[in-house]
Motif scaffolding. Structure first.
Motif, PDB file in Angstrom:
ATOM      1  N   LEU A  55      -4.704   5.673   1.045  1.00 43.66           N
ATOM      2  CA  LEU A  55      -3.522   6.505   1.261  1.00 43.66           C
ATOM      3  C   LEU A  55      -3.334   6.743   2.753  1.00 43.66           C
ATOM      4  N   ARG A  56      -2.139   7.065   3.142  1.00 44.59           N
ATOM      5  CA  ARG A  56      -1.858   7.316   4.546  1.00 44.59           C
ATOM      6  C   ARG A  56      -1.116   8.636   4.708  1.00 44.59           C
ATOM      7  N   GLY A  57      -1.248   9.204   5.894  1.00 47.56           N
ATOM      8  CA  GLY A  57      -0.453  10.349   6.294  1.00 47.56           C
ATOM      9  C   GLY A  57      -0.547  11.545   5.374  1.00 47.56           C
ATOM     10  N   ASP A  58       0.613  12.036   4.950  1.00 46.71           N
ATOM     11  CA  ASP A  58       0.697  13.265   4.181  1.00 46.71           C
ATOM     12  C   ASP A  58      -0.048  13.170   2.864  1.00 46.71           C
ATOM     13  N   TYR A  59      -0.062  11.993   2.239  1.00 45.17           N
ATOM     14  CA  TYR A  59      -0.723  11.853   0.947  1.00 45.17           C
ATOM     15  C   TYR A  59      -2.226  12.093   1.074  1.00 45.17           C
ATOM     16  N   LEU A  60      -2.831  11.536   2.108  1.00 47.22           N
ATOM     17  CA  LEU A  60      -4.259  11.746   2.329  1.00 47.22           C
ATOM     18  C   LEU A  60      -4.534  13.214   2.645  1.00 47.22           C
ATOM     19  N   ALA A  61      -3.667  13.848   3.399  1.00 47.51           N
ATOM     20  CA  ALA A  61      -3.839  15.261   3.736  1.00 47.51           C
ATOM     21  C   ALA A  61      -3.829  16.120   2.479  1.00 47.51           C
ATOM     22  N   ILE A  62      -2.906  15.837   1.561  1.00 46.30           N
ATOM     23  CA  ILE A  62      -2.812  16.609   0.319  1.00 46.30           C
ATOM     24  C   ILE A  62      -4.071  16.437  -0.514  1.00 46.30           C
ATOM     25  N   VAL A  63      -4.550  15.211  -0.633  1.00 43.47           N
ATOM     26  CA  VAL A  63      -5.734  14.941  -1.452  1.00 43.47           C
ATOM     27  C   VAL A  63      -6.969  15.626  -0.872  1.00 43.47           C
ATOM     28  N   THR A  64      -7.150  15.559   0.442  1.00 41.86           N
ATOM     29  CA  THR A  64      -8.354  16.122   1.048  1.00 41.86           C
ATOM     30  C   THR A  64      -8.371  17.645   0.982  1.00 41.86           C
ATOM     31  N   ILE A  65      -7.241  18.279   1.201  1.00 45.73           N
ATOM     32  CA  ILE A  65      -7.230  19.747   1.110  1.00 45.73           C
ATOM     33  C   ILE A  65      -7.435  20.192  -0.327  1.00 45.73           C
ATOM     34  N   ALA A  66      -6.925  19.412  -1.280  1.00 43.92           N
ATOM     35  CA  ALA A  66      -7.137  19.738  -2.690  1.00 43.92           C
ATOM     36  C   ALA A  66      -8.611  19.584  -3.056  1.00 43.92           C
ATOM     37  N   ALA A  67      -9.251  18.522  -2.557  1.00 46.36           N
ATOM     38  CA  ALA A  67     -10.668  18.296  -2.850  1.00 46.36           C
ATOM     39  C   ALA A  67     -11.526  19.432  -2.307  1.00 46.36           C
ATOM     40  N   ALA A  68     -11.218  19.898  -1.091  1.00 49.57           N
ATOM     41  CA  ALA A  68     -11.975  21.010  -0.514  1.00 49.57           C
ATOM     42  C   ALA A  68     -11.807  22.277  -1.339  1.00 49.57           C
ATOM     43  N   GLU A  69     -10.597  22.495  -1.853  1.00 50.17           N
ATOM     44  CA  GLU A  69     -10.360  23.674  -2.685  1.00 50.17           C
ATOM     45  C   GLU A  69     -11.083  23.562  -4.020  1.00 50.17           C
ATOM     46  N   VAL A  70     -11.156  22.357  -4.571  1.00 47.84           N
ATOM     47  CA  VAL A  70     -11.896  22.155  -5.818  1.00 47.84           C
ATOM     48  C   VAL A  70     -13.368  22.521  -5.618  1.00 47.84           C
ATOM     49  N   ILE A  71     -13.955  22.063  -4.514  1.00 50.36           N
ATOM     50  CA  ILE A  71     -15.353  22.377  -4.225  1.00 50.36           C
ATOM     51  C   ILE A  71     -15.550  23.882  -4.105  1.00 50.36           C
ATOM     52  N   ARG A  72     -14.644  24.549  -3.413  1.00 45.58           N
ATOM     53  CA  ARG A  72     -14.771  26.006  -3.228  1.00 45.58           C
ATOM     54  C   ARG A  72     -14.685  26.732  -4.556  1.00 45.58           C
ATOM     55  N   MET A  73     -13.763  26.308  -5.416  1.00 44.46           N
ATOM     56  CA  MET A  73     -13.607  26.956  -6.712  1.00 44.46           C
ATOM     57  C   MET A  73     -14.814  26.701  -7.616  1.00 44.46           C
ATOM     58  N   VAL A  74     -15.380  25.504  -7.538  1.00 46.45           N
ATOM     59  CA  VAL A  74     -16.567  25.194  -8.339  1.00 46.45           C
ATOM     60  C   VAL A  74     -17.735  26.086  -7.923  1.00 46.45           C
ATOM     61  N   VAL A  75     -17.912  26.248  -6.612  1.00 45.40           N
ATOM     62  CA  VAL A  75     -19.000  27.094  -6.112  1.00 45.40           C
ATOM     63  C   VAL A  75     -18.836  28.539  -6.577  1.00 45.40           C
ATOM     64  N   LYS A  76     -17.590  28.989  -6.748  1.00 46.69           N
ATOM     65  CA  LYS A  76     -17.329  30.373  -7.137  1.00 46.69           C
ATOM     66  C   LYS A  76     -17.406  30.607  -8.643  1.00 46.69           C
ATOM     67  N   LEU A  77     -17.616  29.562  -9.436  1.00 47.17           N
ATOM     68  CA  LEU A  77     -17.637  29.715 -10.885  1.00 47.17           C
ATOM     69  C   LEU A  77     -18.728  30.694 -11.324  1.00 47.17           C
ATOM     70  N   ALA A  78     -18.369  31.558 -12.266  1.00 41.34           N
ATOM     71  CA  ALA A  78     -19.338  32.533 -12.765  1.00 41.34           C
ATOM     72  C   ALA A  78     -20.502  31.865 -13.469  1.00 41.34           C
ATOM     73  N   VAL A  79     -20.243  30.703 -14.086  1.00 45.78           N
ATOM     74  CA  VAL A  79     -21.298  30.014 -14.810  1.00 45.78           C
ATOM     75  C   VAL A  79     -22.398  29.522 -13.863  1.00 45.78           C
ATOM     76  N   LEU A  80     -22.073  29.387 -12.558  1.00 41.60           N
ATOM     77  CA  LEU A  80     -23.051  28.956 -11.557  1.00 41.60           C
ATOM     78  C   LEU A  80     -23.596  30.125 -10.740  1.00 41.60           C
ATOM     79  N   GLN A  81     -23.382  31.339 -11.224  1.00 43.66           N
ATOM     80  CA  GLN A  81     -23.772  32.544 -10.507  1.00 43.66           C
ATOM     81  C   GLN A  81     -25.249  32.515 -10.104  1.00 43.66           C
ATOM     82  N   ASP A  82     -26.108  32.079 -11.007  1.00 46.13           N
ATOM     83  CA  ASP A  82     -27.547  32.096 -10.729  1.00 46.13           C
ATOM     84  C   ASP A  82     -27.955  31.070  -9.680  1.00 46.13           C
ATOM     85  N   ILE A  83     -27.120  30.056  -9.467  1.00 45.79           N
ATOM     86  CA  ILE A  83     -27.460  28.998  -8.509  1.00 45.79           C
ATOM     87  C   ILE A  83     -26.758  29.207  -7.175  1.00 45.79           C
ATOM     88  N   THR A  84     -25.447  29.377  -7.210  1.00 46.59           N
ATOM     89  CA  THR A  84     -24.658  29.479  -5.983  1.00 46.59           C
ATOM     90  C   THR A  84     -24.334  30.909  -5.581  1.00 46.59           C
TER      91      THR A  84
END
Length: 328
Positions: free
Chosen positions: A90-119
């Motif tokens: 991907l180029r330009g704006d499309y890559l930017a959208i995908v990468t910011i979405a991926a970073a947000e997915v990681i942040r939300m996964v870390v915040k999951l209550a089911v992972l409370q004991d680990i993260t």
């Protein structure tokens, strides 16, 4: 007079703070992504988060310092592969959208209550649970040391040991970047940035080179996340979208595609914000602007300055207009 002396001391403290060094490390990685390769990565905070939690969780689960560091690096590499394999075409704006979405997915996964004991979930991981493996490596004697009026414990929470390691990493990564960008590998990256089709016509795999750049810059971002978490705590929301935007501001301020741009940009970013808030707090009555409003005013002025910089000097403080040809 006391105000100006205190302000100068605060500027020195901010300039050598581990947080400033952490932003420099992450901005160096982002500079490899965008400045030298032309990748519109808007998810560098995701690499910081992966590195920090890879290190912290490993220590909490019983790993030593070097094992945890290796796991953090491996986590950043795996994240880069997962992110890059399907998206680097991907180029330009499309890559930017995908990468910011991926970073947000990681942040939300870390915040999951089911992972409370680990993260630790939304609350994160307290620093005292992972910091001891780092402080145990300190060769410095016990006590405090004062240099240029700045006094810190030699080893501890807010200490010289963390600063020495943090800025030592900055020096190492700056040297690595300087050496790589002078090599044939670095020249291929610049060629991809300027004309990817021309690079492919010469028999070079632009996809492979972009993947290598993504991994290298991502690992540097992971180190930035570790350094940022060492003096304080590990909290997922501290490495969200604002973090990525601040890193872009730092890179553009210092100058994209320059070796020392991330270093200068980070120091300017933090010291200018400190000066603005200090001056406003000193000379503007609290009845006109509260402390919270003063902080908001500083961000407004920084934003306006960035707009003016992009309009009138898009290459940044140290940049060169000849380096601003991007094939995105």
């Amino acid at each position: 007079m006391d105000f100006w002396f205190g302000l100068l001391q605060s500027i020195l403290q901010t300039a050598i703070a581990p947080t400033t060094a952490a932003f420099v490390l992450a901005a160096i990685g982002l500079n490899i992504h965008f400045g030298f390769t032309g990748l519109m990565n808007m998810g560098q905070a995701g690499f910081m988060l992966v590195g920090a939690y890879g290190f912290g969780v490993s220590v909490v689960l019983g790993a030593g310092f070097w094992a945890a560091l290796g796991i953090a690096i491996a986590a950043a590499i795996i994240f880069a592969l997962i992110l890059g394999i399907p998206t680097l075409k991907l180029r330009g704006d499309y890559l930017a959208i995908v990468t910011i979405a991926a970073a947000e997915v990681i942040r939300m996964v870390v915040k999951l209550a089911v992972l409370q004991d680990i993260t630790g979930g939304p609350s994160g991981i307290p620093g005292q649970r992972y910091r001891p493996v780092f402080t145990e490596l300190s060769p410095l004697p016990e006590g405090r040391t004062t240099i240029f009026g700045l006094s810190y414990a030699n080893t501890g929470v807010d200490d010289w040991w963390t600063r020495i390691v943090a800025w030592g990493l900055v020096l190492v990564f700056l040297l690595i970047t300087w050496a790589l960008m002078r090599s044939p590998w670095g020249r291929v990256l610049k060629g991809i940035r300027e004309d990817e089709d021309a690079v492919r016509s010469l028999g070079k795999s632009s996809y492979a080179y972009k993947m290598q750049a993504l991994i290298l810059g991502g690992v540097m971002g992971a180190f930035g996340g570790i350094v940022m978490a060492l003096p304080a705590a590990m909290q997922p929301d501290s490495m969200g979208r604002p973090m990525t935007f601040n890193l872009w501001m730092i890179m553009l301020l210092g100058g994209a595609a320059t070796i020392f741009g991330p270093l200068l940009g980070s120091i300017l970013f933090f010291t200018v914000r400190l000066v603005l808030t200090s001056l406003a707090g000193e000379f503007i009555p609290s009845s006109v602007l509260s402390a919270q409003q003063t902080e908001q005013l500083a961000w407004i002025l920084i934003g306006i300055s960035l707009i003016l910089l992009v309009v009138f000097r898009p290459q940044g403080v140290l940049g060169n207009k000849k380096e601003l040809s991007f094939n995105v």
